[in-house]
Design a protein around this motif. Sequence first.
Motif, PDB file in Angstrom:
ATOM      1  N   VAL A  93       1.053  -1.105  -0.056  1.00  0.00           N
ATOM      2  CA  VAL A  93      -0.010  -0.057   0.178  1.00  0.00           C
ATOM      3  C   VAL A  93       0.784   1.332   0.189  1.00  0.00           C
ATOM      4  N   LYS A  94       0.312   2.243  -1.002  1.00  0.00           N
ATOM      5  CA  LYS A  94       1.224   3.382  -0.911  1.00  0.00           C
ATOM      6  C   LYS A  94       0.527   4.542  -1.085  1.00  0.00           C
ATOM      7  N   ALA A  95       0.678   5.742  -0.663  1.00  0.00           N
ATOM      8  CA  ALA A  95       0.112   7.002  -0.648  1.00  0.00           C
ATOM      9  C   ALA A  95       0.992   7.728  -1.500  1.00  0.00           C
TER      10      ALA A  95
ATOM     11  N   GLU B  54       1.253  13.849  -3.864  1.00  0.00           N
ATOM     12  CA  GLU B  54       1.454  14.623  -5.022  1.00  0.00           C
ATOM     13  C   GLU B  54       0.730  14.531  -5.822  1.00  0.00           C
ATOM     14  N   ASN B  55       0.355  13.228  -6.356  1.00  0.00           N
ATOM     15  CA  ASN B  55      -0.517  12.729  -7.358  1.00  0.00           C
ATOM     16  C   ASN B  55      -2.130  12.678  -6.829  1.00  0.00           C
ATOM     17  N   GLN B  56      -2.074  12.729  -5.741  1.00  0.00           N
ATOM     18  CA  GLN B  56      -3.582  12.613  -5.004  1.00  0.00           C
ATOM     19  C   GLN B  56      -4.181  11.084  -5.221  1.00  0.00           C
ATOM     20  N   VAL B  57      -3.026  10.108  -5.256  1.00  0.00           N
ATOM     21  CA  VAL B  57      -3.822   8.750  -5.070  1.00  0.00           C
ATOM     22  C   VAL B  57      -3.252   7.941  -4.040  1.00  0.00           C
ATOM     23  N   ILE B  58      -3.872   6.735  -4.036  1.00  0.00           N
ATOM     24  CA  ILE B  58      -3.576   5.681  -3.188  1.00  0.00           C
ATOM     25  C   ILE B  58      -3.388   4.651  -4.017  1.00  0.00           C
TER      26      ILE B  58
ATOM     27  N   LEU C  40       3.488  -1.096   4.025  1.00  0.00           N
ATOM     28  CA  LEU C  40       3.041   0.308   3.647  1.00  0.00           C
ATOM     29  C   LEU C  40       4.339   1.082   3.311  1.00  0.00           C
ATOM     30  N   TRP C  41       4.230   1.946   2.338  1.00  0.00           N
ATOM     31  CA  TRP C  41       5.317   2.849   2.124  1.00  0.00           C
ATOM     32  C   TRP C  41       5.327   4.165   2.944  1.00  0.00           C
TER      33      TRP C  41
END
Length: 757
Positions: A121-123, A126-130, A266-267
């Motif tokens: 899982v990575k948030a 900057e690009n507003q994505v998960i 998780l990142w």
Amino acid sequence: MKFSNAVSILLVAASASAFTFNVPNTFVSRQAQTQVRVASRSQSLSPLQMSETAEVKEQTYEFQAEVGRVMDIIINSLYSDKDIFLRELVSNAADACDKKRFLSVTADSDSADLSPPQIRVKADPENQVIIIEDSGVGMTRDELINNLGKIAQSGTKNFMEALGDGKADVNLIGQFGVGFYSAYLIADKVEVITKSMQAGSPQLRWESDSGNSFTISEAEDADPIEGSGTRLILHVKDDAMHYLESTKLEELLQRYSEFIEFPLKLWKESTEYEKVPDIEANVDLAEGEEPKMKTVPVTKEEYAEMNTQKPVWLRAPKEVNEEEYKEFYKAAFKGSFDEPQKWTHFRLEGQVECKALLYVPGMLPFELSKDMFDDDARNIRLYVKRVFINDKFEDIMPRWLKFVKGVVDSDDLPLNVSREILQKSKVLSIINKRLVRKSLDMFRDIAADEDASKYIMFWNNFGKYLKVGVIEDEKNKKDLVPLLRFYSSKSGEEYTSFDKYVDGMAEGQKSIYYVTGEGKKNAMQQPGIEKLTSRGYEVLLMTEPLDEITIEAISDYKEFTVVDATKEGLDLEDDEDTKKEKEELNEKYAEICEYLEVELKGVVNKVTVSTLLTDSPAALAQGAYGVSPTMQRYMKAQSVASGGDGNFGSMNQAVLEINPKHPIVQDLEKMIQTDKESEETRNFALLMYDVASMTGGYEVSDAAAFAKRVMGMMTNKAVDDVADAEVVAEAAPVAPEAEKEEEKKDDDKPVEPEVIA
């Protein structure tokens, strides 16, 4: 939006589709098979528009039903908390990994993918994505259409109608694929990049903005997926930006997915400390001298594993040692700083399958110290296939077991529905019975321990919960009563149980007796105890308001009835001589009884003679349906709090029992015979009643009148003392002149010499 509104829309979606075919649901549904209606270009259906040729890489599928409205209904109806989107999507990823592992084991050794599945899982703020990525089984084009392109199916109407009247099997909800669509709780657009583990499968992209259509195309421009797997890209809404914080995602993963079987990473940013040469300190470093070092923080971003804690409950009990149980207790219940006093680890098979691990805390949890039924206290954590579902289910444990902590993992419960719907499941009722039974087994084991202090500690912490269980749980009351502990007239500072009481009963004793009072000291002052201790009977002391309600719920224990010693008509199986003596005393003291009934009219129900009192002149006893003075005070307080006047009228008028052998009663009899109309006689009688009220735990209704009577008695005593002093002084008066003459004569007398031997 309500489920009833969803029925018609879901039916429109179902009727709009034309053809049905069955495929394995590998990503969304957790059921064995699902049915999906999708039209292809060869059928030339107007609701579905595709590219001009079948070879074109991108295809757009338009739903005749309003998919956006259907998704809105499902999301708003099934979920009350947006946080669960991550639980659902990670659970889907775990299912895909599990299926890949199974297919890899059953496939030919040459084609099997032996790389261990994992979930990441990575948030990306900057690009507003998960991004949620798994290395699971992946999906083909047909599976994307079938698994992610359908909302409704046949049978939807029947399910929704059954759900409305509470008769539905909630497992059917999983066939809607709502787990995947929970992504739209926080995203306005979802991309799915996937590659099937089937040989020669291309990397594909499924994309939808939750509107009326979705597209499927080849994803050659996306980062390649090694082997097989699925990558979800959630374009986060503006009002859900807080989910882009790694700390928030870590919190959710720790809450819902910490026991997922596959590595979950998780990142996140982490800081490590490294030792490096201190350049400034080493400027004047002599040759051959060891360089000086310093510690500096190094910040880096990398994937960190979230589910390092292993699910102890899935292992066989014989494989888990004591330290592992204790470590799991502190890890799973992070607010617990105590050591568990007892635990039980078991597996339920048969009609329902589940695994459970229950703990008795070593001390009362902090959240229960102020409110024993605190709604925020979360003691039982429910998992479905290792995925945390909820810890606030009212039906999984009765409230009198609020203090017991534990985990329950069931494969028979649906995963992707809310607490409200899940509570309609009959599975919870079956699990509830087993958890209660196992909890009682733990309590009995503690009570049977050779170290008696362990159960004393347990009782001091959680005894009030067992009392509530006796009151509220009729099914388990018989098992709870032997676990109760009370003080008694013979136990001193120790507790006694019903079994211990019965073992120590006097010869010929037919009942178990108790009295109530505020605290042990006040209970021991109850005149009712005199009736029994004089015969060698033990009396249980109900020292708390909850005790009285509890003991009233216990009509008998073994073959003995449980009797309130302060109630009227206490029958001690008297012999004929005692009964004859009581009849004679009633006749002899009939005049004093009639006098007291007249003076105490409206205060007591009647006055009788007692042969059981020894030290007290009188005592108050409640009628068969009366309540104790302690309970009367609480009822009065409740009445006043709700706007009443706290006056119960004649509802709880007691019976005054007098002791004819007591000097006070005998003096009152003489006063009545001498002058029954005098104020002195009346005050004497009322004072005797007041004393009986106070020693019995009752409130003096008119404190001013009581004080006036006491002051009158004290004044009469003081007047009598002064009168006696005056009489003595007047008996031998001496004149001053005579006194002086007498002193002079004494001075003239010769002094006798003292003889010293």
